[in-house]
Structures are given as structure tokens and as C-alpha cells.
Design an enzyme around this catalytic site. Sequence first.
Site, mmCIF file in Angstrom:
data_model
loop_
_atom_site.group_PDB
_atom_site.id
_atom_site.type_symbol
_atom_site.label_atom_id
_atom_site.label_comp_id
_atom_site.label_asym_id
_atom_site.label_seq_id
_atom_site.Cartn_x
_atom_site.Cartn_y
_atom_site.Cartn_z
ATOM 1 C CG HIS A 58 -1.932 1.076 1.253
ATOM 2 N ND1 HIS A 58 -3.285 0.801 1.351
ATOM 3 C CD2 HIS A 58 -1.842 2.420 1.197
ATOM 4 C CE1 HIS A 58 -3.971 1.933 1.361
ATOM 5 N NE2 HIS A 58 -3.114 2.933 1.268
ATOM 6 C CG HIS A 210 -7.832 4.013 1.649
ATOM 7 N ND1 HIS A 210 -7.550 3.452 0.434
ATOM 8 C CD2 HIS A 210 -6.726 4.733 2.013
ATOM 9 C CE1 HIS A 210 -6.320 3.824 0.059
ATOM 10 N NE2 HIS A 210 -5.799 4.592 1.003
ATOM 11 C CG HIS A 242 -5.514 2.281 6.457
ATOM 12 N ND1 HIS A 242 -4.144 2.070 6.451
ATOM 13 C CD2 HIS A 242 -5.781 3.073 5.385
ATOM 14 C CE1 HIS A 242 -3.605 2.725 5.438
ATOM 15 N NE2 HIS A 242 -4.568 3.336 4.765
ATOM 16 C CG ASP A 296 -1.035 4.920 4.072
ATOM 17 O OD1 ASP A 296 -1.488 5.108 2.926
ATOM 18 O OD2 ASP A 296 -1.619 5.305 5.094
#
Length: 393
Positions: A58, A210, A242, A296
Site C-alpha cells: 500500500h 480504505h 487500515h 502508505d
Amino acid sequence: MSDRLFINGVAANGSALNLHVREGRFIAIEPGQALNRPHAEVIDLQGRLVLPSFVDGHIHLDKSFLGERWQPHVPVSSLRERLAIEKKLLSQVGAVEDRANTLIEQAVSWGTLAMRSHVDVDATTHLDNLHAVMAAREKWRDIIDIELVAFPQAGVISCPGSAAVLEAALKEGVEVIGGIDPTTLDGDADAQLNTLFGLAERYGVKVDIHLHEPDQTGIAQLLRIADRTRALGLNGRVTVSHAYALGDVSATQVETTAHALAEAGVAILTNAPGDHAFPPVLALRAAGVRVFSGNDNIRDAWWPYGNGDMLQRAMLVGYRSGFNTDEELGIALDMATYAGAAVLGIRDYGIQVGSEANFVVLDAPNAAAAVVTVPVEREVYRRGQAIKGMRRH
């Protein structure tokens, strides 16, 4: 030379390791005494550790300021305000393709040879960022494999026209349809999920949503996603990134939700963020959920941290999870290697006969020690050939 013998290496468990590579693939992996291959080029690894190349599950290649002048972080009070600040700051820096190239180069220098990049695709950004990141991906195609997610950062339902732009991205070959906070951002969970899963079914793509939603709102969302995944037969093709809610609720509720996710084949991505509760890795894995990791955001409008190193990310996952034993540290590394490769669908991955010879060599006595110490100096090999000339910014 296509026939190469790597001697005096060290395996993840600390044992001796010798590798024979031919035509870019491992054809023999043996411990102990060096392999006898008289016609092979010999590379002495000098007692250093060999790990599989890293997988960043990610990342946002279109958002980073890496390589630009330092951008001080701007605090905000809402997600919508953060989106507005991001657009303003990104309008003041270099082109998306250039910044993506910089971040890719840095990731490769650390040993990442596969990644899943989310790219803003919605009615405010259209396909501009996507085309720029696709151009960067093409430049690096012989070195790193990049899977792209059409990510509706501004929302799907709350940003009219985004659904059509997402579909246009899929028509251009994007492999994954993204989503974001169906209730708290979009205000209509069923409408967003209907759109996303409808597109996934129609175009045969994967899904990666997400999910920052907290507590019971987030748990309800996870169960909705699991139900839809199971109903459409998308086992193994859906990820929730997440999933903060799994860090907000009781162990009993985590266990119940984890079994639903495992039954549906929904994977969970975490980067172990510094200011949030996050999914309990061991509890999810015990229930059969595939949990993997990624960096991320890296030095962008969301936060100033990050350097693209997935071994450092493994350390952070382990640190925040309270991992201390070698076995637990091995799990943190697995999340940055084998688990991520499985979710991305990378075939012939890892240190095993028949796989592509993509690996990282570094100075550590075993994998657990590498996760803890995060050695900076590394040699990175793609199909058995050293990748040289990579810069870090």
C-alpha cells in the site's frame, strides 16, 4: 552470464545458504558446503543474510513530496480540510510522474521489487494522476512490478461523477478498484459498496477499500464487505486497508469479525500508523485472515514520515505490535514479503526453487535481527542480476 552461483549466504533462520541461479530463476538452493557448479559465475555473499525482495502492499506514488523541498506539515480539523490542503500543496510541487519516479527509485534501492499503488481517480482529479503514474510504471517495468488501484480519494457518492471516472480507469487496465470510508466520508455505505463491487464484478478486478471508520461503524463496514465478497465469490480478491476499528473493539469482537473476514477471504492491510489503534496482527492471523503491510503515505500532505523502506516498516509493525520473539519478528517480515506477494497475486515468489531470483542481501545474522536493526547497506538483485545506480533522497 546467465548461470550464477551465490555462495556463503545466510538463510532467514541463520543457517548457511548457497543459491544457483540460471536464466533469472533459482534452480538450486542448498545449505552447507558450496554447490559444485564449475561453469557458473561465482558471487561470494561473505556471510550476509539473503531475504526475498520486499512487497509494499500500500503506497501512494502520486502524493509524495520526496525529492522536493521540505514541506512543513499543516494540521487540519477534518478529512475534507486535509483533502483541500493536499490539493493546494500538490499544485506547488513537481509533476506527478517525476515525483513517482523518485519514490519508485528510493523503494527499489531498499529492495522493494513489487508494490500496490493507490492513485487518486475521481471527479476532481479525473485520470491525470493515473496517466502520470502509468508512465512511471512503464519506465520501471523491467525492475519493479506495480499494481495500480483506482482510488476515489474525494468519495464515490459524495463526489458526483466519480463512479464514471473509476470505470474509465478500469477500462484503461487498472487492476484494482478502490474505495474509502463508505459511511463517514460518503454518507451512504450501501451505495458506495454497490458501485465498487458492481464494477469489480463487471471488469473482473480486485477490490481494496480504505477504511478509517472507528469502533462499531468500522466493524459494521467490515461485515458488510465480507458479506458482499462471499456473495460474489471474490474470495482472495478483496482487501480492507487500515481497518482501524479492529484496534478499537474487544478481543471477543475482533475474533468474531476475524472469522467472518477469513471465511470470505478478505485480507487486511496495516502500516501500524503512529497515531491510531490498528488491527491486532496475531489475533487476525490465528483466525486465518491474511494480514500484510505497506508504507502508505510517504512524506506528503498527510504526514512527514516515511522513506519507502519495507524492512523499516516491518520493524515498526513489530515494535507497535509488541513483537519480541524471533517467531513474532518473522511474522512482521512475512507481512512485508510473502503475505503481500500472495495478496498481490505474484507468482513464483520467494527464496525457493523455480521462483524468480529477486532477493536482497544485507549484513545481519538472521531475519529477526534484520527486522530489529534495519541495516542500511543492501544489495538488491532482480532475476539474479544486481540492480545498481539507485539513489536515495
